[in-house]
Design an enzyme around this catalytic site. Structure first.
Site, PDB file in Angstrom:
ATOM      1  N   GLU A  41     -10.463  -1.321   6.951  1.00 18.56           N
ATOM      2  CA  GLU A  41     -11.215  -0.099   7.221  1.00 18.56           C
ATOM      3  C   GLU A  41     -12.524  -0.053   6.450  1.00 18.56           C
ATOM      4  O   GLU A  41     -12.512  -0.076   5.214  1.00 18.56           O
ATOM      5  CB  GLU A  41     -10.388   1.134   6.844  1.00 18.56           C
TER       6      GLU A  41
ATOM      7  N   ASP B 143     -12.648   4.998  11.265  1.00 17.93           N
ATOM      8  CA  ASP B 143     -12.610   6.344  10.709  1.00 17.93           C
ATOM      9  C   ASP B 143     -13.939   7.014  11.046  1.00 17.93           C
ATOM     10  O   ASP B 143     -14.992   6.624  10.533  1.00 17.93           O
ATOM     11  CB  ASP B 143     -12.395   6.288   9.203  1.00 17.93           C
TER      12      ASP B 143
ATOM     13  N   GLN C 147      -9.321   7.515  12.936  1.00 15.39           N
ATOM     14  CA  GLN C 147      -9.094   8.680  12.084  1.00 15.39           C
ATOM     15  C   GLN C 147     -10.267   9.641  12.213  1.00 15.39           C
ATOM     16  O   GLN C 147     -11.379   9.238  12.579  1.00 15.39           O
ATOM     17  CB  GLN C 147      -8.902   8.263  10.620  1.00 15.39           C
TER      18      GLN C 147
ATOM     19  N   GLU D 271      -7.123  12.645   8.900  1.00 16.74           N
ATOM     20  CA  GLU D 271      -7.276  12.388   7.465  1.00 16.74           C
ATOM     21  C   GLU D 271      -8.358  13.302   6.896  1.00 16.74           C
ATOM     22  O   GLU D 271      -9.443  12.866   6.526  1.00 16.74           O
ATOM     23  CB  GLU D 271      -7.617  10.906   7.218  1.00 16.74           C
TER      24      GLU D 271
END
Length: 261
Positions: free
Chosen positions: A143, A178, A204, A240
């Site tokens: 990530e 993300d 995310q 998140e």
């Protein structure tokens, strides 16, 4: 329609960790994720998942000494043996808990460090992780993380993550997208999702810039969700984010998606 997983490390902090599974299920989530399970026995977590009909979306491999500020060790020379032991532990947990995705954190490096050396270590460790996970049918995720929240983190951009994925050419290595981190570092989320969707293994979300609910801040998430659907992504989208106040009270944005699995 998007499918959302509650992140139990950031959400539902009103109650102890093992009680967060019930809280998420009560609010209509069908899956959960979190940073680390290692403070609890794997069967204990599995029992919570089963009791509340929840899917485990993913968790992270051991990150080194988190309490002292370490944020992963995959790109840190001299920590290879520790990394391999951590992958072994993570796979043991996954075998019980049932998740098929495992996030491996790269770690922090200083501006004066030899990035070529760190990258070489990173690739070797990822190669080990993908080989170890393959027989269990588990995908390793990497990530990119923004440098504002995590200064010095080794991997920061989606194109860097995709380049590493292509270089290793492992069928069970994908990149975590993300939206919060990508917006801060790069922006242009829809274009990057379209460009990289074939190499994205998990998504995310959080509002930017405060990392609160996705109905606040500068990202038009309804549009992003439509884009994700149009691209055919059928995985979980991890929530998140840090709730502004109570977790349940901040779930107005979730109402159209509640209970969708």
């Amino acid at each position: 329609m998007p499918r959302f997983a509650a992140n139990l490390s950031l959400m539902y902090n009103e109650v102890p960790f093992l009680e967060r599974f019930a809280a998420a299920a009560k609010d209509g989530f069908k899956a959960v994720e979190y940073l680390f399970p290692y403070d609890f026995a794997a069967p204990e977590i599995k029992a919570r998942l089963d009791a509340h009909g929840l899917v485990q979306a993913l968790f992270n491999a051991p990150p080194g000494d988190w309490a002292s500020g370490e944020r992963g060790i995959a790109a840190l020379p001299g920590r290879e043996d520790e990394f391999e032991r951590g992958i072994e532990t993570a796979l043991e947990y996954a075998a019980v808990i049932g998740n098929k995705k495992l996030h491996v954190m790269a770690g922090l490096v200083s501006a004066n460090d030899d990035r070529v050396r760190h990258r070489d270590v990173y690739l070797r460790n990822l190669e080990h992780a993908t080989k170890a996970a393959r027989s269990a049918g588990i995908t390793i995720l990497i990530e990119p993380i923004n440098t504002r929240d995590m200064p010095g983190y080794f991997l920061n951009r989606q194109d860097e993550g995709q380049a590493i994925r292509r270089e290793l050419d492992a069928t069970n290595l994908l990149v975590q997208f993300d939206c919060y981190h990508c917006q801060i570092m790069e922006g242009d989320l829809a274009v990057k999702l379209k460009r990289d969707i074939g190499g994205i293994g998990h998504i995310q979300i959080a509002g930017v810039p405060e990392r609160h609910e996705p109905d606040t801040g500068e990202i038009n998430y309804p549009y992003v969700f439509e884009c994700i659907d149009a691209l055919g992504y059928d995985g979980w989208i991890g929530c998140e984010y840090r709730p502004r106040a109570g977790t349940s009270e901040g779930l107005r944005w979730f109402a159209p998606y509640r209970g969708h699995a």
